[in-house]
Design an enzyme around this catalytic site. Structure first.
Site, PDB file in Angstrom:
ATOM      1  CB  THR B  35      -9.914 111.876  57.272  1.00 49.35           C
ATOM      2  OG1 THR B  35      -9.279 111.076  56.293  1.00 49.35           O
ATOM      3  CG2 THR B  35     -10.917 111.094  58.072  1.00 49.35           C
ATOM      4  CD  GLN B  36      -6.376 112.425  53.697  1.00 43.99           C
ATOM      5  OE1 GLN B  36      -5.357 113.015  53.418  1.00 43.99           O
ATOM      6  NE2 GLN B  36      -6.476 111.675  54.798  1.00 43.99           N
TER       7      GLN B  36
END
Lengths: 354, 262
Positions: B35-36
Protein backbone atom coordinates in the site's frame (compact mmCIF):
# COMPACT_ATOMS: atom_id res chain seq x y z
CA UNK A 1 -32.54 -20.09 45.20
CA UNK A 2 -34.11 -23.24 46.59
CA UNK A 3 -37.18 -22.74 44.46
CA UNK A 4 -35.19 -22.91 41.22
CA UNK A 5 -35.05 -26.50 40.23
CA UNK A 6 -34.20 -27.85 36.85
CA UNK A 7 -35.81 -31.21 36.13
CA UNK A 8 -33.29 -34.01 36.43
CA UNK A 9 -34.79 -37.36 35.56
CA UNK A 10 -34.52 -40.00 38.25
CA UNK A 11 -32.74 -37.71 40.69
CA UNK A 12 -33.25 -38.42 44.40
CA UNK A 13 -32.32 -34.86 45.10
CA UNK A 14 -35.20 -33.73 42.94
CA UNK A 15 -37.70 -36.00 44.62
CA UNK A 16 -36.58 -34.79 48.02
CA UNK A 17 -36.98 -31.24 46.85
CA UNK A 18 -40.42 -31.97 45.52
CA UNK A 19 -41.43 -33.23 48.93
CA UNK A 20 -40.18 -30.04 50.52
CA UNK A 21 -41.88 -27.91 47.95
CA UNK A 22 -45.19 -29.67 48.30
CA UNK A 23 -46.15 -27.75 51.45
CA UNK A 24 -45.14 -24.40 50.02
CA UNK A 25 -47.61 -21.95 48.58
CA UNK A 26 -46.71 -22.71 45.03
CA UNK A 27 -46.50 -25.89 43.15
CA UNK A 28 -43.41 -27.83 42.26
CA UNK A 29 -45.00 -28.62 38.93
CA UNK A 30 -44.46 -25.04 37.88
CA UNK A 31 -40.74 -24.36 38.08
CA UNK A 32 -40.99 -21.54 35.52
CA UNK A 33 -43.36 -19.54 37.68
CA UNK A 34 -41.54 -20.25 40.86
CA UNK A 35 -38.41 -18.87 39.22
CA UNK A 36 -40.23 -15.74 38.25
CA UNK A 37 -41.72 -15.43 41.77
CA UNK A 38 -45.25 -15.41 40.42
CA UNK A 39 -48.34 -16.56 42.28
CA UNK A 40 -49.36 -20.14 41.60
CA UNK A 41 -50.92 -20.78 38.26
CA UNK A 42 -50.83 -24.24 36.84
CA UNK A 43 -50.17 -23.92 33.15
CA UNK A 44 -51.93 -27.08 32.17
CA UNK A 45 -54.48 -26.83 29.43
CA UNK A 46 -57.87 -27.70 30.88
CA UNK A 47 -60.34 -26.71 28.18
CA UNK A 48 -63.34 -27.74 30.20
CA UNK A 49 -62.46 -25.44 33.09
CA UNK A 50 -61.41 -22.33 31.16
CA UNK A 51 -63.99 -19.95 29.72
CA UNK A 52 -63.63 -19.75 25.98
CA UNK A 53 -64.15 -16.71 23.76
CA UNK A 54 -65.45 -18.82 20.92
CA UNK A 55 -66.17 -22.50 20.85
CA UNK A 56 -64.05 -23.24 17.76
CA UNK A 57 -60.86 -21.27 18.63
CA UNK A 58 -59.71 -22.01 22.16
CA UNK A 59 -58.56 -18.85 23.97
CA UNK A 60 -55.65 -19.27 26.31
CA UNK A 61 -55.35 -15.70 27.52
CA UNK A 62 -54.96 -15.61 31.24
CA UNK A 63 -53.55 -19.11 31.45
CA UNK A 64 -50.02 -17.77 31.72
CA UNK A 65 -48.89 -18.71 28.25
CA UNK A 66 -49.30 -15.14 27.00
CA UNK A 67 -47.11 -13.44 29.59
CA UNK A 68 -43.73 -14.14 28.06
CA UNK A 69 -42.30 -14.03 24.58
CA UNK A 70 -41.03 -17.25 23.06
CA UNK A 71 -43.35 -19.44 25.13
CA UNK A 72 -45.42 -22.00 23.26
CA UNK A 73 -49.01 -22.48 24.31
CA UNK A 74 -50.23 -26.10 24.44
CA UNK A 75 -51.47 -25.80 20.86
CA UNK A 76 -48.18 -24.34 19.67
CA UNK A 77 -48.89 -20.61 19.46
CA UNK A 78 -46.77 -17.72 20.64
CA UNK A 79 -49.32 -15.33 22.14
CA UNK A 80 -46.89 -12.44 22.49
CA UNK A 81 -46.46 -12.45 18.73
CA UNK A 82 -50.24 -12.46 18.29
CA UNK A 83 -50.51 -9.47 20.61
CA UNK A 84 -47.90 -7.69 18.48
CA UNK A 85 -50.19 -8.30 15.49
CA UNK A 86 -52.94 -6.47 17.40
CA UNK A 87 -50.65 -3.41 17.60
CA UNK A 88 -50.34 -3.61 13.82
CA UNK A 89 -54.08 -3.83 13.36
CA UNK A 90 -54.53 -0.46 15.06
CA UNK A 91 -51.91 1.32 12.89
CA UNK A 92 -52.57 3.49 9.84
CA UNK A 93 -53.16 1.54 6.63
CA UNK A 94 -50.08 0.86 4.46
CA UNK A 95 -50.24 -0.71 1.02
CA UNK A 96 -47.90 -1.75 -1.77
CA UNK A 97 -48.79 -2.46 -5.39
CA UNK A 98 -46.52 -4.35 -7.75
CA UNK A 99 -47.06 -3.06 -11.30
CA UNK A 100 -45.58 -4.30 -14.53
CA UNK A 101 -42.88 -1.61 -14.65
CA UNK A 102 -42.43 -0.67 -11.00
CA UNK A 103 -43.83 -0.66 -7.48
CA UNK A 104 -45.93 1.86 -5.52
CA UNK A 105 -46.04 2.32 -1.74
CA UNK A 106 -48.70 4.34 0.05
CA UNK A 107 -49.54 5.02 3.68
CA UNK A 108 -52.44 6.67 5.47
CA UNK A 109 -51.11 9.02 8.12
CA UNK A 110 -53.82 9.92 10.57
CA UNK A 111 -53.49 13.56 11.61
CA UNK A 112 -53.50 13.57 15.40
CA UNK A 113 -53.06 17.32 15.76
CA UNK A 114 -53.44 20.46 13.69
CA UNK A 115 -50.03 21.48 15.00
CA UNK A 116 -48.32 18.81 12.86
CA UNK A 117 -46.65 20.24 9.78
CA UNK A 118 -48.12 18.98 6.53
CA UNK A 119 -45.68 16.94 4.46
CA UNK A 120 -43.26 16.49 7.36
CA UNK A 121 -42.94 13.33 9.46
CA UNK A 122 -42.32 10.93 6.60
CA UNK A 123 -43.32 7.33 7.14
CA UNK A 124 -41.95 5.75 3.96
CA UNK A 125 -38.18 5.36 4.00
CA UNK A 126 -35.57 4.65 1.35
CA UNK A 127 -33.19 1.72 1.75
CA UNK A 128 -30.05 1.92 -0.39
CA UNK A 129 -31.37 3.72 -3.48
CA UNK A 130 -33.75 1.29 -5.07
CA UNK A 131 -35.87 -0.02 -2.19
CA UNK A 132 -38.68 1.56 -0.18
CA UNK A 133 -40.10 0.43 3.15
CA UNK A 134 -43.28 1.32 5.00
CA UNK A 135 -44.92 -0.19 8.05
CA UNK A 136 -48.11 -0.15 10.07
CA UNK A 137 -48.08 -0.41 13.84
CA UNK A 138 -45.66 1.11 16.32
CA UNK A 139 -43.87 3.94 14.52
CA UNK A 140 -40.61 3.64 16.53
CA UNK A 141 -40.47 -0.08 15.72
CA UNK A 142 -40.86 0.91 12.07
CA UNK A 143 -37.90 3.26 12.39
CA UNK A 144 -35.81 0.50 13.95
CA UNK A 145 -36.85 -1.80 11.09
CA UNK A 146 -35.69 0.76 8.51
CA UNK A 147 -32.44 1.37 10.36
CA UNK A 148 -31.67 -2.34 10.37
CA UNK A 149 -32.68 -2.69 6.72
CA UNK A 150 -30.25 0.11 5.78
CA UNK A 151 -27.47 -1.63 7.70
CA UNK A 152 -28.25 -4.90 5.94
CA UNK A 153 -28.21 -3.19 2.54
CA UNK A 154 -24.89 -1.48 3.32
CA UNK A 155 -23.35 -4.70 4.58
CA UNK A 156 -24.54 -6.52 1.46
CA UNK A 157 -22.82 -3.85 -0.65
CA UNK A 158 -19.58 -4.09 1.29
CA UNK A 159 -19.45 -7.85 0.77
CA UNK A 160 -20.83 -8.24 -2.75
CA UNK A 161 -20.10 -4.75 -4.20
CA UNK A 162 -23.57 -4.66 -5.71
CA UNK A 163 -27.01 -3.46 -4.53
CA UNK A 164 -29.04 -5.93 -2.46
CA UNK A 165 -32.05 -7.42 -4.25
CA UNK A 166 -35.50 -6.82 -2.81
CA UNK A 167 -35.87 -10.55 -2.21
CA UNK A 168 -32.62 -10.81 -0.25
CA UNK A 169 -33.46 -7.78 1.86
CA UNK A 170 -36.90 -9.23 2.64
CA UNK A 171 -35.25 -12.49 3.64
CA UNK A 172 -32.79 -10.77 5.96
CA UNK A 173 -35.49 -8.64 7.55
CA UNK A 174 -37.71 -11.71 7.96
CA UNK A 175 -34.84 -13.38 9.77
CA UNK A 176 -34.33 -10.31 11.94
CA UNK A 177 -37.98 -10.08 13.02
CA UNK A 178 -38.09 -13.81 13.65
CA UNK A 179 -35.11 -13.53 16.00
CA UNK A 180 -37.27 -11.26 18.18
CA UNK A 181 -39.71 -14.12 18.77
CA UNK A 182 -37.03 -16.44 20.14
CA UNK A 183 -36.18 -14.99 23.54
CA UNK A 184 -38.07 -13.92 26.62
CA UNK A 185 -35.64 -11.03 27.03
CA UNK A 186 -36.88 -9.27 23.88
CA UNK A 187 -40.30 -8.39 22.49
CA UNK A 188 -41.59 -8.99 18.98
CA UNK A 189 -41.84 -6.10 16.54
CA UNK A 190 -45.16 -4.26 16.72
CA UNK A 191 -45.18 -3.71 12.98
CA UNK A 192 -45.90 -5.37 9.69
CA UNK A 193 -43.40 -4.00 7.18
CA UNK A 194 -43.84 -3.74 3.43
CA UNK A 195 -40.62 -3.76 1.41
CA UNK A 196 -40.76 -2.77 -2.27
CA UNK A 197 -37.95 -2.42 -4.76
CA UNK A 198 -36.89 -2.59 -8.35
CA UNK A 199 -33.84 -4.72 -9.02
CA UNK A 200 -31.91 -3.33 -11.98
CA UNK A 201 -32.66 -4.99 -15.30
CA UNK A 202 -29.06 -4.34 -16.41
CA UNK A 203 -26.08 -6.49 -15.64
CA UNK A 204 -24.74 -4.15 -12.96
CA UNK A 205 -21.07 -3.30 -12.59
CA UNK A 206 -19.72 -4.05 -9.14
CA UNK A 207 -19.11 -0.94 -7.03
CA UNK A 208 -15.83 0.68 -7.97
CA UNK A 209 -15.51 -1.37 -11.15
CA UNK A 210 -13.28 0.16 -13.80
CA UNK A 211 -13.36 -0.95 -17.41
CA UNK A 212 -16.14 -3.03 -18.91
CA UNK A 213 -14.65 -6.54 -18.98
CA UNK A 214 -14.70 -8.87 -22.00
CA UNK A 215 -17.35 -7.96 -24.57
CA UNK A 216 -17.70 -11.53 -25.89
CA UNK A 217 -16.97 -15.11 -24.85
CA UNK A 218 -16.69 -16.47 -21.34
CA UNK A 219 -17.48 -13.70 -18.87
CA UNK A 220 -18.78 -11.64 -21.78
CA UNK A 221 -22.13 -9.97 -22.21
CA UNK A 222 -25.36 -11.56 -23.33
CA UNK A 223 -26.99 -9.20 -25.79
CA UNK A 224 -30.40 -7.92 -24.73
CA UNK A 225 -30.64 -10.05 -21.59
CA UNK A 226 -32.85 -8.53 -18.87
CA UNK A 227 -32.36 -9.15 -15.18
CA UNK A 228 -34.22 -8.03 -12.06
CA UNK A 229 -37.68 -6.54 -12.03
CA UNK A 230 -40.15 -5.28 -9.46
CA UNK A 231 -40.35 -6.89 -6.00
CA UNK A 232 -42.90 -6.55 -3.20
CA UNK A 233 -42.70 -8.33 0.16
CA UNK A 234 -44.63 -8.07 3.43
CA UNK A 235 -43.02 -9.11 6.72
CA UNK A 236 -45.14 -9.84 9.80
CA UNK A 237 -44.16 -9.66 13.51
CA UNK A 238 -43.61 -13.42 13.52
CA UNK A 239 -40.91 -12.98 10.89
CA UNK A 240 -43.10 -14.59 8.27
CA UNK A 241 -42.82 -12.96 4.88
CA UNK A 242 -44.18 -13.61 1.41
CA UNK A 243 -43.83 -12.00 -1.98
CA UNK A 244 -47.05 -10.24 -3.01
CA UNK A 245 -48.71 -8.77 -6.07
CA UNK A 246 -50.45 -6.35 -3.74
CA UNK A 247 -49.94 -6.03 0.00
CA UNK A 248 -51.96 -4.25 2.68
CA UNK A 249 -51.65 -3.93 6.43
CA UNK A 250 -52.92 -1.75 9.26
CA UNK A 251 -56.42 -0.74 10.28
CA UNK A 252 -57.94 -0.69 6.79
CA UNK A 253 -56.25 -3.84 5.52
CA UNK A 254 -59.49 -5.80 4.93
CA UNK A 255 -61.00 -3.12 2.72
CA UNK A 256 -57.66 -2.51 1.00
CA UNK A 257 -57.13 -6.21 0.32
CA UNK A 258 -60.59 -6.50 -1.20
CA UNK A 259 -59.79 -3.57 -3.50
CA UNK A 260 -56.35 -4.99 -4.37
CA UNK A 261 -57.88 -8.33 -5.31
CA UNK A 262 -60.17 -6.61 -7.80
CA UNK A 263 -57.16 -5.24 -9.70
CA UNK A 264 -55.97 -8.66 -10.98
CA UNK A 265 -52.35 -7.69 -10.34
CA UNK A 266 -51.13 -11.20 -11.17
CA UNK A 267 -51.80 -10.52 -14.85
CA UNK A 268 -49.20 -7.69 -14.64
CA UNK A 269 -51.29 -5.39 -16.80
CA UNK A 270 -51.29 -2.43 -14.43
CA UNK A 271 -48.91 0.38 -15.40
CA UNK A 272 -47.01 2.27 -12.73
CA UNK A 273 -48.97 5.48 -13.42
CA UNK A 274 -52.26 3.62 -12.95
CA UNK A 275 -50.78 1.92 -9.89
CA UNK A 276 -50.31 5.35 -8.30
CA UNK A 277 -53.96 6.25 -8.93
CA UNK A 278 -55.18 2.90 -7.59
CA UNK A 279 -52.97 3.19 -4.50
CA UNK A 280 -54.39 6.64 -3.68
CA UNK A 281 -57.93 5.39 -4.26
CA UNK A 282 -57.42 2.33 -2.07
CA UNK A 283 -56.03 4.40 0.82
CA UNK A 284 -59.04 6.73 0.53
CA UNK A 285 -61.48 3.81 0.39
CA UNK A 286 -59.80 2.11 3.35
CA UNK A 287 -59.99 5.35 5.31
CA UNK A 288 -63.75 5.57 4.76
CA UNK A 289 -64.22 3.23 7.77
CA UNK A 290 -62.40 5.77 9.92
CA UNK A 291 -64.03 8.93 8.59
CA UNK A 292 -64.03 11.01 11.76
CA UNK A 293 -60.24 11.44 11.61
CA UNK A 294 -58.39 13.53 9.03
CA UNK A 295 -55.47 11.90 7.25
CA UNK A 296 -52.58 12.67 4.97
CA UNK A 297 -51.58 10.44 2.07
CA UNK A 298 -47.88 9.71 1.61
CA UNK A 299 -46.86 7.88 -1.53
CA UNK A 300 -43.60 6.75 -3.16
CA UNK A 301 -42.70 4.74 -6.24
CA UNK A 302 -39.87 2.89 -7.93
CA UNK A 303 -39.87 2.48 -11.70
CA UNK A 304 -37.59 0.56 -14.05
CA UNK A 305 -34.60 2.29 -15.64
CA UNK A 306 -36.70 3.65 -18.53
CA UNK A 307 -39.43 4.91 -16.19
CA UNK A 308 -39.90 8.17 -14.27
CA UNK A 309 -37.63 7.29 -11.33
CA UNK A 310 -34.91 5.44 -13.30
CA UNK A 311 -34.69 2.55 -10.86
CA UNK A 312 -34.58 4.80 -7.76
CA UNK A 313 -37.05 4.91 -4.87
CA UNK A 314 -38.59 8.39 -4.81
CA UNK A 315 -41.59 10.31 -3.57
CA UNK A 316 -44.38 10.53 -6.10
CA UNK A 317 -44.12 14.09 -7.53
CA UNK A 318 -46.59 16.59 -6.06
CA UNK A 319 -48.63 17.14 -9.23
CA UNK A 320 -49.11 13.40 -9.85
CA UNK A 321 -50.00 12.83 -6.18
CA UNK A 322 -52.57 15.64 -6.21
CA UNK A 323 -54.12 14.32 -9.43
CA UNK A 324 -54.37 10.83 -7.89
CA UNK A 325 -55.97 12.24 -4.73
CA UNK A 326 -58.46 14.23 -6.78
CA UNK A 327 -59.52 11.07 -8.63
CA UNK A 328 -59.76 9.17 -5.33
CA UNK A 329 -62.06 11.80 -3.80
CA UNK A 330 -64.18 11.85 -6.93
CA UNK A 331 -64.50 8.06 -6.79
CA UNK A 332 -65.59 8.21 -3.15
CA UNK A 333 -68.20 10.86 -3.81
CA UNK A 334 -69.64 8.74 -6.62
CA UNK A 335 -69.59 5.79 -4.29
CA UNK A 336 -71.51 7.69 -1.62
CA UNK A 337 -74.20 8.77 -4.09
CA UNK A 338 -74.87 5.22 -5.21
CA UNK A 339 -74.52 3.16 -2.07
CA UNK A 340 -75.35 5.17 1.02
CA UNK A 341 -77.95 7.72 0.00
CA UNK A 342 -79.59 8.17 3.38
CA UNK A 343 -76.66 8.11 5.82
CA UNK A 344 -74.05 10.11 3.93
CA UNK A 345 -74.74 13.48 5.51
CA UNK A 346 -71.44 13.65 7.44
CA UNK A 347 -69.52 12.60 4.32
CA UNK A 348 -70.95 15.57 2.42
CA UNK A 349 -69.96 17.81 5.26
CA UNK A 350 -66.42 16.50 4.96
CA UNK A 351 -66.40 17.12 1.25
CA UNK A 352 -67.55 20.71 1.75
CA UNK A 353 -64.64 21.44 4.02
CA UNK A 354 -62.10 20.30 1.42
CA UNK B 1 5.34 17.65 -7.89
CA UNK B 2 6.89 14.91 -10.01
CA UNK B 3 4.54 13.56 -12.66
CA UNK B 4 5.35 9.96 -11.73
CA UNK B 5 2.85 8.81 -9.09
CA UNK B 6 5.62 6.64 -7.54
CA UNK B 7 7.41 9.81 -6.51
CA UNK B 8 4.38 11.66 -5.15
CA UNK B 9 4.79 12.74 -1.56
CA UNK B 10 8.47 11.79 -1.44
CA UNK B 11 11.37 14.21 -0.85
CA UNK B 12 12.78 15.45 -4.14
CA UNK B 13 16.13 13.91 -5.05
CA UNK B 14 17.30 17.18 -6.68
CA UNK B 15 16.76 19.02 -3.40
CA UNK B 16 17.53 16.44 -0.72
CA UNK B 17 19.70 13.90 -2.59
CA UNK B 18 18.85 10.25 -3.15
CA UNK B 19 17.43 8.35 -0.16
CA UNK B 20 20.13 6.35 1.66
CA UNK B 21 18.52 2.92 1.76
CA UNK B 22 21.47 1.41 3.68
CA UNK B 23 19.63 2.52 6.83
CA UNK B 24 16.98 -0.08 6.04
CA UNK B 25 19.60 -2.89 6.52
CA UNK B 26 18.30 -5.09 3.74
CA UNK B 27 14.84 -5.74 2.40
CA UNK B 28 14.14 -8.82 4.54
CA UNK B 29 13.11 -6.77 7.57
CA UNK B 30 9.39 -6.23 8.00
CA UNK B 31 6.54 -7.02 5.65
CA UNK B 32 6.36 -5.87 2.05
CA UNK B 33 4.10 -2.87 2.09
CA UNK B 34 2.15 -2.90 -1.13
CA UNK B 35 0.00 0.00 0.00
CA UNK B 36 3.01 2.25 0.20
CA UNK B 37 3.49 2.68 -3.52
CA UNK B 38 1.05 2.77 -6.43
CA UNK B 39 0.71 -0.15 -8.86
CA UNK B 40 -1.90 0.50 -11.55
CA UNK B 41 -2.01 4.24 -12.16
CA UNK B 42 -3.95 6.90 -13.99
CA UNK B 43 -2.17 9.96 -15.32
CA UNK B 44 -3.25 13.62 -15.50
CA UNK B 45 -6.64 15.11 -14.70
CA UNK B 46 -7.27 18.62 -16.07
CA UNK B 47 -10.06 21.03 -15.19
CA UNK B 48 -11.06 24.60 -15.95
CA UNK B 49 -13.71 26.92 -14.56
CA UNK B 50 -15.84 29.01 -16.91
CA UNK B 51 -18.75 31.44 -16.72
CA UNK B 52 -21.49 28.92 -15.84
CA UNK B 53 -19.59 25.98 -14.40
CA UNK B 54 -16.54 23.73 -14.62
CA UNK B 55 -15.10 21.37 -17.23
CA UNK B 56 -13.03 18.39 -16.12
CA UNK B 57 -11.28 15.72 -18.22
CA UNK B 58 -9.08 12.63 -17.81
CA UNK B 59 -8.04 9.93 -20.26
CA UNK B 60 -9.28 6.34 -20.05
CA UNK B 61 -5.92 4.66 -19.41
CA UNK B 62 -4.72 2.75 -16.35
CA UNK B 63 -0.99 2.03 -16.70
CA UNK B 64 0.89 -0.83 -15.09
CA UNK B 65 4.30 0.80 -14.98
CA UNK B 66 5.11 1.53 -18.61
CA UNK B 67 2.56 -1.04 -19.84
CA UNK B 68 -0.65 0.60 -21.08
CA UNK B 69 -2.58 -2.18 -19.31
CA UNK B 70 -6.26 -1.07 -19.13
CA UNK B 71 -7.67 1.20 -21.82
CA UNK B 72 -11.31 1.66 -20.76
CA UNK B 73 -10.94 2.94 -17.22
CA UNK B 74 -13.30 5.76 -16.36
CA UNK B 75 -11.51 8.15 -14.01
CA UNK B 76 -14.24 10.74 -13.69
CA UNK B 77 -16.82 9.84 -11.05
CA UNK B 78 -20.05 11.74 -10.48
CA UNK B 79 -21.39 12.47 -7.02
CA UNK B 80 -25.02 13.28 -6.18
CA UNK B 81 -25.70 14.65 -9.66
CA UNK B 82 -23.91 17.89 -8.72
CA UNK B 83 -20.18 17.16 -8.59
CA UNK B 84 -17.48 15.26 -10.47
CA UNK B 85 -14.29 13.88 -8.94
CA UNK B 86 -11.34 13.27 -11.30
CA UNK B 87 -8.81 10.72 -10.05
CA UNK B 88 -5.09 10.55 -10.82
CA UNK B 89 -2.71 8.04 -9.24
CA UNK B 90 -3.45 4.54 -7.94
CA UNK B 91 -6.54 2.92 -9.45
CA UNK B 92 -7.25 0.51 -6.57
CA UNK B 93 -7.31 3.48 -4.19
CA UNK B 94 -9.60 5.23 -6.68
CA UNK B 95 -11.96 2.23 -6.50
CA UNK B 96 -11.89 2.41 -2.70
CA UNK B 97 -12.72 6.11 -2.78
CA UNK B 98 -15.47 5.45 -5.33
CA UNK B 99 -17.12 2.99 -2.91
CA UNK B 100 -16.66 5.44 -0.07
CA UNK B 101 -18.38 8.17 -2.10
CA UNK B 102 -21.13 5.75 -3.09
CA UNK B 103 -21.97 4.93 0.51
CA UNK B 104 -21.72 8.62 1.45
CA UNK B 105 -24.12 9.42 -1.37
CA UNK B 106 -26.59 6.75 -0.26
CA UNK B 107 -26.55 7.77 3.38
CA UNK B 108 -26.71 11.44 2.49
CA UNK B 109 -29.93 10.82 0.56
CA UNK B 110 -31.54 9.19 3.66
CA UNK B 111 -31.89 12.61 5.32
CA UNK B 112 -35.34 14.14 5.09
CA UNK B 113 -33.95 17.05 3.05
CA UNK B 114 -32.28 14.71 0.53
CA UNK B 115 -28.82 15.55 -0.79
CA UNK B 116 -27.22 18.58 0.81
CA UNK B 117 -23.53 18.09 0.01
CA UNK B 118 -22.16 20.34 -2.73
CA UNK B 119 -18.76 20.09 -4.44
CA UNK B 120 -17.17 22.30 -1.78
CA UNK B 121 -18.35 20.05 1.06
CA UNK B 122 -17.24 16.99 -0.91
CA UNK B 123 -13.75 18.43 -1.38
CA UNK B 124 -13.45 19.16 2.35
CA UNK B 125 -14.55 15.61 3.14
CA UNK B 126 -12.11 14.00 0.71
CA UNK B 127 -9.17 16.15 1.81
CA UNK B 128 -9.78 15.06 5.41
CA UNK B 129 -9.85 11.42 4.35
CA UNK B 130 -6.52 11.92 2.56
CA UNK B 131 -4.94 13.75 5.50
CA UNK B 132 -6.05 11.13 8.01
CA UNK B 133 -4.64 8.33 5.87
CA UNK B 134 -1.30 10.02 5.34
CA UNK B 135 -1.13 10.71 9.09
CA UNK B 136 -1.46 6.95 9.63
CA UNK B 137 1.45 6.47 7.18
CA UNK B 138 -0.96 4.60 4.91
CA UNK B 139 -1.86 7.14 2.23
CA UNK B 140 -4.39 6.80 -0.55
CA UNK B 141 -2.07 7.26 -3.51
CA UNK B 142 -4.15 9.73 -5.47
CA UNK B 143 -4.21 13.29 -6.60
CA UNK B 144 -7.80 14.33 -7.25
CA UNK B 145 -9.68 17.30 -8.59
CA UNK B 146 -13.19 18.06 -7.34
CA UNK B 147 -15.34 20.02 -9.81
CA UNK B 148 -18.88 21.25 -9.35
CA UNK B 149 -20.76 24.08 -7.69
CA UNK B 150 -20.35 25.51 -4.20
CA UNK B 151 -23.02 26.50 -1.66
CA UNK B 152 -23.85 29.65 -3.66
CA UNK B 153 -24.13 27.68 -6.92
CA UNK B 154 -20.90 29.29 -8.17
CA UNK B 155 -18.34 27.21 -10.09
CA UNK B 156 -16.06 25.32 -7.70
CA UNK B 157 -12.76 23.63 -8.47
CA UNK B 158 -10.17 22.39 -5.98
CA UNK B 159 -7.44 19.82 -5.61
CA UNK B 160 -6.56 17.32 -2.87
CA UNK B 161 -3.77 14.79 -2.81
CA UNK B 162 -2.26 11.86 -0.93
CA UNK B 163 -0.65 14.23 1.60
CA UNK B 164 -3.90 16.02 2.39
CA UNK B 165 -2.61 19.11 0.60
CA UNK B 166 -5.39 21.24 -0.86
CA UNK B 167 -5.46 24.22 -3.16
CA UNK B 168 -7.79 25.93 -5.54
CA UNK B 169 -7.41 27.89 -8.77
CA UNK B 170 -9.47 28.80 -11.87
CA UNK B 171 -7.65 25.98 -13.69
CA UNK B 172 -6.04 22.90 -12.20
CA UNK B 173 -4.23 19.83 -13.44
CA UNK B 174 -2.57 16.84 -11.75
CA UNK B 175 0.57 14.91 -12.66
CA UNK B 176 2.09 15.71 -16.04
CA UNK B 177 -0.85 18.01 -16.68
CA UNK B 178 0.46 20.36 -13.96
CA UNK B 179 3.47 20.98 -16.21
CA UNK B 180 1.88 20.86 -19.65
CA UNK B 181 -1.82 21.66 -19.38
CA UNK B 182 -1.71 24.34 -16.70
CA UNK B 183 0.37 26.83 -18.77
CA UNK B 184 -2.11 26.44 -21.63
CA UNK B 185 -5.19 26.77 -19.40
CA UNK B 186 -3.71 29.79 -17.63
CA UNK B 187 -3.49 31.52 -21.00
CA UNK B 188 -7.29 31.48 -21.29
CA UNK B 189 -7.99 31.91 -17.57
CA UNK B 190 -5.09 33.65 -15.81
CA UNK B 191 -7.34 34.61 -12.88
CA UNK B 192 -10.88 34.22 -11.50
CA UNK B 193 -12.16 37.29 -13.37
CA UNK B 194 -10.94 35.90 -16.68
CA UNK B 195 -12.48 32.49 -15.92
CA UNK B 196 -15.80 34.17 -15.14
CA UNK B 197 -15.79 35.65 -18.68
CA UNK B 198 -15.11 32.33 -20.46
CA UNK B 199 -17.90 30.75 -22.46
CA UNK B 200 -18.47 27.01 -22.37
CA UNK B 201 -17.20 26.69 -25.96
CA UNK B 202 -13.96 28.53 -25.19
CA UNK B 203 -13.37 26.45 -22.09
CA UNK B 204 -14.13 23.17 -23.89
CA UNK B 205 -11.68 24.08 -26.63
CA UNK B 206 -8.93 24.88 -24.13
CA UNK B 207 -9.45 21.62 -22.19
CA UNK B 208 -9.55 19.50 -25.35
CA UNK B 209 -6.39 21.21 -26.59
CA UNK B 210 -4.68 20.41 -23.26
CA UNK B 211 -5.70 16.75 -23.53
CA UNK B 212 -4.19 16.65 -27.02
CA UNK B 213 -0.90 18.19 -25.89
CA UNK B 214 -0.75 15.68 -23.04
CA UNK B 215 -1.26 12.81 -25.47
CA UNK B 216 1.58 14.14 -27.62
CA UNK B 217 4.04 14.37 -24.76
CA UNK B 218 2.96 12.15 -21.82
CA UNK B 219 4.15 8.55 -22.35
CA UNK B 220 1.43 7.29 -19.93
CA UNK B 221 -1.48 8.88 -21.76
CA UNK B 222 -4.17 7.70 -24.18
CA UNK B 223 -6.15 9.31 -27.00
CA UNK B 224 -9.46 8.08 -25.52
CA UNK B 225 -10.73 10.24 -22.70
CA UNK B 226 -13.71 11.24 -20.53
CA UNK B 227 -14.93 14.79 -20.20
CA UNK B 228 -17.63 16.31 -18.00
CA UNK B 229 -19.27 19.74 -18.08
CA UNK B 230 -20.90 20.67 -14.76
CA UNK B 231 -23.41 23.55 -14.71
CA UNK B 232 -26.55 24.41 -12.77
CA UNK B 233 -28.44 22.22 -15.24
CA UNK B 234 -26.52 19.15 -14.12
CA UNK B 235 -23.62 17.05 -15.34
CA UNK B 236 -22.96 16.31 -19.00
CA UNK B 237 -20.52 13.39 -18.80
CA UNK B 238 -19.07 11.78 -21.93
CA UNK B 239 -16.88 8.76 -21.27
CA UNK B 240 -15.79 7.64 -24.75
CA UNK B 241 -14.33 10.71 -26.43
CA UNK B 242 -11.54 10.50 -28.98
CA UNK B 243 -8.85 13.15 -29.57
CA UNK B 244 -9.40 14.98 -32.84
CA UNK B 245 -7.27 16.88 -35.34
CA UNK B 246 -3.87 15.68 -34.25
CA UNK B 247 -0.93 17.02 -36.20
CA UNK B 248 1.58 14.42 -37.34
CA UNK B 249 1.94 15.37 -41.03
CA UNK B 250 5.17 17.28 -40.37
CA UNK B 251 6.89 14.11 -39.14
CA UNK B 252 7.93 12.78 -42.54
CA UNK B 253 9.88 15.99 -43.16
CA UNK B 254 12.21 15.16 -40.32
CA UNK B 255 15.26 13.10 -41.24
CA UNK B 256 18.17 12.00 -39.09
CA UNK B 257 19.50 13.82 -36.04
CA UNK B 258 21.52 16.64 -37.68
CA UNK B 259 23.51 16.25 -40.89
CA UNK B 260 21.50 13.51 -42.67
CA UNK B 261 19.77 15.00 -45.72
CA UNK B 262 17.33 12.25 -46.82
Amino acid sequence: MAEVCMPQAGSDRLRAKAKRASHRAWSFKSPRYSRAQRPPQIPIHLPSLIPQASPSIPEHHGTGYDLTNSVFSPDGRNFQVEYAVKAVENGGTSIGIRCKDGVVLAVEKVITSKLLKAGANKRIATIDRHIGAVSSGLVPDGRHFVSRARDEAASWRSVYKTPITTKDLASRMGGYLQAYTLYSSVRPFGITGIVAGFDSELELPVDGQVGSGPSIGSGGKVEGKKYGGPGLYMIEPSGMYWGYYGAATGKGRQTAKAELEKLDLAALNLSLEDGVKEAARIIYVAHADNKDKEFELEMTWISNLDGPTKGRHQEVPKDILEEAEKLAKKYLEGDDDEDTKDDDKPAEGDAMEE
Amino acid sequence: MNHLPQAWGRPRDDVYGAYDSSYLQGQSHGPTQHTQSPVVTGTSVVALKFKDGVIIAADNLASYGSLARFTDVKRLRTFAETSVVGFGGDVSDMQYLDRLLNSLDTEEAYGSAGHTLNAKNLHTYLSKVFYKRRSEFNPLWNHILVAGLDGESKPFLASADLLGTTFSAPSLATGYGAHLAQPLLRKVAPDEEAAAQLTKEQALEAVKESMKVLFYRDARSLDKYSIAVITKDGIDLKENEKLEKQSWAFADQIRGYGTQVN
